[in-house]
Motif scaffolding. Structure first.
Motif, PDB file in Angstrom:
ATOM      1  N   UNK A  37       1.168  -1.345  -0.273  1.00 48.64           N
ATOM      2  CA  UNK A  37       0.081  -0.151  -0.210  1.00 48.64           C
ATOM      3  C   UNK A  37       0.963   1.018   0.117  1.00 48.64           C
ATOM      4  N   UNK A  38       1.843   0.825   0.633  1.00 49.35           N
ATOM      5  CA  UNK A  38       2.227   2.769   0.989  1.00 49.35           C
ATOM      6  C   UNK A  38       3.647   2.859  -0.660  1.00 49.35           C
ATOM      7  N   UNK A  39       4.113   1.133  -1.359  1.00 46.44           N
ATOM      8  CA  UNK A  39       4.380   2.172  -1.814  1.00 46.44           C
ATOM      9  C   UNK A  39       3.659   2.122  -3.204  1.00 46.44           C
ATOM     10  N   UNK A  40       2.277   1.233  -3.555  1.00 42.09           N
ATOM     11  CA  UNK A  40       1.566   1.769  -3.926  1.00 42.09           C
ATOM     12  C   UNK A  40       1.130   3.275  -4.364  1.00 42.09           C
ATOM     13  N   UNK A  41       0.758   4.112  -3.226  1.00 46.70           N
ATOM     14  CA  UNK A  41       1.012   5.116  -2.791  1.00 46.70           C
ATOM     15  C   UNK A  41       1.775   6.350  -3.562  1.00 46.70           C
ATOM     16  N   UNK A  42       3.423   5.674  -2.980  1.00 44.87           N
ATOM     17  CA  UNK A  42       4.154   6.477  -3.835  1.00 44.87           C
ATOM     18  C   UNK A  42       4.044   6.752  -4.919  1.00 44.87           C
ATOM     19  N   UNK A  43       4.109   5.578  -6.015  1.00 40.68           N
ATOM     20  CA  UNK A  43       4.550   5.559  -7.230  1.00 40.68           C
ATOM     21  C   UNK A  43       3.221   5.894  -7.639  1.00 40.68           C
ATOM     22  N   UNK A  44       1.613   6.220  -7.443  1.00 42.23           N
ATOM     23  CA  UNK A  44       0.882   6.797  -7.563  1.00 42.23           C
ATOM     24  C   UNK A  44       1.311   7.777  -7.611  1.00 42.23           C
ATOM     25  N   UNK A  45       1.106   8.709  -6.800  1.00 42.82           N
ATOM     26  CA  UNK A  45       1.921  10.268  -6.455  1.00 42.82           C
ATOM     27  C   UNK A  45       3.060  10.548  -7.621  1.00 42.82           C
ATOM     28  N   UNK A  46       4.157   9.376  -7.428  1.00 41.30           N
ATOM     29  CA  UNK A  46       5.174  10.553  -8.258  1.00 41.30           C
ATOM     30  C   UNK A  46       4.822  10.474  -9.881  1.00 41.30           C
ATOM     31  N   UNK A  47       4.177   9.268 -10.406  1.00 40.70           N
ATOM     32  CA  UNK A  47       4.138   9.109 -11.146  1.00 40.70           C
ATOM     33  C   UNK A  47       2.942  11.078 -12.017  1.00 40.70           C
ATOM     34  N   UNK A  48       1.760  10.796 -11.477  1.00 42.55           N
ATOM     35  CA  UNK A  48       0.861  11.844 -11.494  1.00 42.55           C
ATOM     36  C   UNK A  48       1.749  13.206 -11.307  1.00 42.55           C
ATOM     37  N   UNK A  49       2.877  13.415 -10.550  1.00 46.82           N
ATOM     38  CA  UNK A  49       2.889  14.757 -10.024  1.00 46.82           C
ATOM     39  C   UNK A  49       4.452  14.928 -11.433  1.00 46.82           C
ATOM     40  N   UNK A  50       4.731  13.954 -12.107  1.00 45.03           N
ATOM     41  CA  UNK A  50       5.626  13.428 -12.839  1.00 45.03           C
ATOM     42  C   UNK A  50       4.450  14.338 -14.616  1.00 45.03           C
ATOM     43  N   UNK A  51       3.847  14.005 -14.413  1.00 43.88           N
ATOM     44  CA  UNK A  51       3.188  13.926 -15.564  1.00 43.88           C
ATOM     45  C   UNK A  51       2.476  15.241 -15.658  1.00 43.88           C
ATOM     46  N   UNK A  52       1.654  15.370 -14.730  1.00 46.16           N
ATOM     47  CA  UNK A  52       1.191  16.495 -13.933  1.00 46.16           C
ATOM     48  C   UNK A  52       2.182  18.586 -14.653  1.00 46.16           C
ATOM     49  N   UNK A  53       3.478  17.759 -13.748  1.00 48.69           N
ATOM     50  CA  UNK A  53       4.439  18.377 -13.591  1.00 48.69           C
ATOM     51  C   UNK A  53       5.089  19.268 -15.118  1.00 48.69           C
ATOM     52  N   UNK A  54       4.945  17.951 -15.867  1.00 51.65           N
ATOM     53  CA  UNK A  54       5.563  18.531 -17.264  1.00 51.65           C
ATOM     54  C   UNK A  54       5.091  18.577 -18.455  1.00 51.65           C
TER      55      UNK A  54
END
Length: 690
Positions: A90-107
């Motif tokens: 659960x912890x890693x899944x949340x981390x990977x989800x937010x990391x991908x979302x932030x990377x895509x929305x940031x770019x």
């Protein structure tokens, strides 16, 4: 303050607020320190490091993000796609989800801000926002496809390790455990889950749970073969161990799939970007053409120019959707997830909409009804038959009213164009008006507007009345010839202003647009079925690989084979599931119904052999020629894969470059040629007057 300055101020403010927020979160994370955090997975050393800080920040971002309405749906959609491929904790899944979302929305956000800053126009801002939404989906799919390919490559390594350890120990569970310990991180998680299922008290139940979340058919088959060998034992054949033979067959399938994906990705690389690129070039091309060729203003500000721009955007959207369908490699469509209420279902509850859709729906039992139901099955559509016509009726009204609104809006724009757009005194194809000429053109447009308002926009005004009005409002001392030219120009404007109303043929075109919207869902289903038909034959070949492994097992029945094909199937999953449900009421009738549901000859021949094996001939004897067929089929599959990939690549190139061709020719070349001919006629008339 100019709009460009406002955007710069917003950008700087956003960066400042982000820095302040990040600093506050970091400070709060440090203050919590030894009191523990909600994750409970970071040790003291990691919490003090920068990596620990931003991991905690991502966890906080996830907690607050799932509480916001729009952000919540976006985060959950990304989480669902990642969780299917990679079963993180659960912890890693949340981390990977937010990391991908932030990377895509940031770019995407930074790129969109730079584009809007360079062209601060309302229409361009809307287009950039829509393009950002589309590109966001494209980047998510790109990340998921990369993760899927990585999992396939690691699966080959896992099977090789399991083969090695199985030859050492002769025990499936030991070989699987040791292979999982030394394989890649992503595949090791799946391997450990399979191992835990196999050594549990109820392996069948645990495996069924794993089948529901397995990322691809190959891991399902691997888990099932391992369970069968553990339960019934391995039996040596002429070619060797059945278990090792199964691993070899799965390895060949995965390697062929990796080669297919790699070649398809290579041939279709960059086509999505090429298809979307014209969105950002319409405005620069228009600005360049209007600055270099003043006569092009008439085209870009006319109804025809606006319709051309809308047509280019529609072509871009359709091209992107078709490219996504061609590149789709999903095996995760069949999932036991909670079904959400679709918008078609909500609209079906409205009595008027339900009555309207009922009128358009074909009568059950007719050929048209049967063909539509078959199309839904063969295209793997996840909607009911009634909802398809709800969608079609909705698209009809949407297309009709959008086209009608566009026609009315174009008439309003044309009237505004006639009244307020500067009128150049000297029509020239090349160059640009200087400041003096622009002021004169604006003054001419203002005088024309005043005279037209004095005449109450009436087309009944005579030429003499218009000339008199021009003389009355003259403040610069126009000559008789200039007054005549101005009167002709105002007369033309009055006629054009009066003709700007909704015409019958525009209503007819709006109705045709509605019909196109009514047919669009059906055309998309036909296209999807065409793409899926390319994959059908190759899935039958994969069925043969599974049967070649199962036929050597003892106590294997036709029903067990069908259950295995159901686990391995993607395209034929629905008819196989239907056959399994009816199997207890009559095996032969269920298989005959399965044969009728699928029209593919190769699949029908496979079903014929299963019918023969029900109670007449043993399964081992029915498929005694399968090894020879598979050798030929494997070579044939490689050739057909190449042909299929070439076909898809040819379609993709044609679809991907269509928006660029449409932009260049429809929005620049053809209008420029038309304006050139118009200017030539004007020059010819001026020469004749000399």
């Amino acid at each position: 303050m100019a709009s460009k300055d406002v955007l710069i101020l917003i950008f700087i403010t956003s960066l400042t607020l982000f820095s302040i927020t990040f600093g506050l979160v970091s400070w709060m994370s440090r203050r919590r320190g030894n009191r523990g955090n909600y994750a409970g997975r970071f040790d003291a050393g990691e919490a003090k490091s920068f990596r620990g800080i931003y991991r905690q920040w991502f966890q906080l971002a996830y907690m607050y993000g799932v509480k916001l309405p729009l952000v919540q749906s976006y985060i959950k959609r990304i989480r669902q796609r990642i969780a299917i491929i990679h079963p993180y904790d659960e912890i890693s899944l949340r981390y990977e989800t937010v990391k991908l979302a932030c990377a895509i929305t940031g770019i995407i956000g930074l790129t969109a801000l730079l584009l809007i800053w360079s062209h601060p126009d309302l229409g361009f801002i809307v287009i950039v926002i829509l393009a950002a939404v589309v590109i966001n989906n494209m980047l998510v799919e790109m990340f998921i496809n990369r993760l899927e390919r990585k999992l396939l490559v690691q699966s080959v390594e896992l099977f090789s390790l399991v083969r090695h350890h199985y030859q050492q120990h002769g025990m499936v569970e030991e070989a699987l455990y040791e292979g999982a310990e030394t394989s890649g991180h992503e595949i090791s998680i799946h391997a450990h889950r399979i191992y835990n299922a196999l050594v549990s008290q109820d392996p069948n139940d645990e495996l069924e749970r794993y089948y529901e979340v397995a990322p691809n058919r190959y891991l399902k088959a691997f888990a099932g073969i391992s369970h069968l060998v553990m339960e019934f034992g391995d039996h040596a054949r002429k070619q060797g161990s059945i278990y090792l033979l199964g691993l070899s067959g799965l390895t060949k399938e995965i390697q062929l799939e990796i080669l297919r994906r790699d070649k398809l990705d290579y041939l279709m690389k960059g086509l999505n970007a090429i298809a979307l690129a014209p969105v950002f070039f319409t405005k620069p091309i228009e600005r360049w053409a209007r600055s270099s060729f003043p006569s092009m203003d008439e085209f870009y500000m006319s109804k025809l120019g606006f319709v051309t721009k809308i047509s280019i955007y529609v072509i871009i959207l359709i091209s992107y959707i078709l490219l996504q369908k061609l590149q789709q490699n999903r095996e995760t469509d069949y999932r036991a997830v909670a079904r959400k209420v679709s918008w078609e279902e909500r609209m079906y509850r409205i009595p008027t909409i339900r009555w309207l859709a009922g009128i358009m729906t074909p009568t059950p039992g007719t050929m048209k009804y049967d063909s539509r139901v078959r199309l839904l099955k063969e295209s793997n559509a996840k909607i009911k038959f009634e909802w398809l016509y709800i969608r079609r009726v909705t698209f009809f009204f949407l297309g009709f009213f959008l086209a009608l609104s566009l026609a009315v809006g174009l008439h309003v724009q044309s009237r505004h164009h006639l009244l307020f757009v500067p009128v150049p005194l000297n029509h020239s194809l090349f160059g640009q008006m200087n400041d003096v000429e622009r002021l004169q053109a604006e003054e001419t447009a203002r005088r024309d507007r005043v005279i037209m308002e004095q005449l109450q926009m009436s087309t009944k005004a005579t030429h003499d009345q218009i000339q008199q009005s021009v003389r009355d409002t003259d403040s610069v001392g126009l000559t008789k010839e200039q007054i005549e030219i101005a009167a002709d120009r105002i007369m033309t404007k009055l006629k054009r202003y009066d003709s700007e109303y909704l015409k019958w043929w525009e209503l007819l075109l709006s109705f045709m647009a509605g019909i196109a919207g009514y047919g669009a869902p059906l055309w998309l289903l036909y296209f999807h079925r065409k793409v899926r038909n390319m994959e059908m034959r190759h899935e039958v070949y994969q069925f043969q690989t599974v049967i070649s492994i199962l036929r050597g097992m003892e106590r294997i029945t036709v029903e067990v084979i069908l259950e295995w094909l159901n686990r391995f199937a993607v395209i034929f999953k629905v008819p196989i599931q239907k056959s399994l449900l009816h199997y207890e009421h009559g095996a032969q009738l269920a298989l005959l119904e399965l044969k009728e549901d699928v029209w593919l000859p190769e699949f029908q021949r496979l079903v014929d052999k299963l019918i023969l094996a029900v109670d007449k001939v043993p399964i081992k004897d029915v498929f005694d020629d399968l090894d020879g067929e598979m050798i030929f089929s494997f070579e044939q599959r490689k050739q057909e894969y190449e042909a299929m990939i070439d076909t898809k690549a040819a379609w993709a190139r044609m679809i991907g470059f269509t928006p660029m061709y449409a932009l260049i020719f429809m929005y620049l070349v053809i209008p420029l040629i038309g304006m050139s001919f118009s200017q030539m006629e004007t020059y010819y008339e001026q020469i004749q007057r000399l």
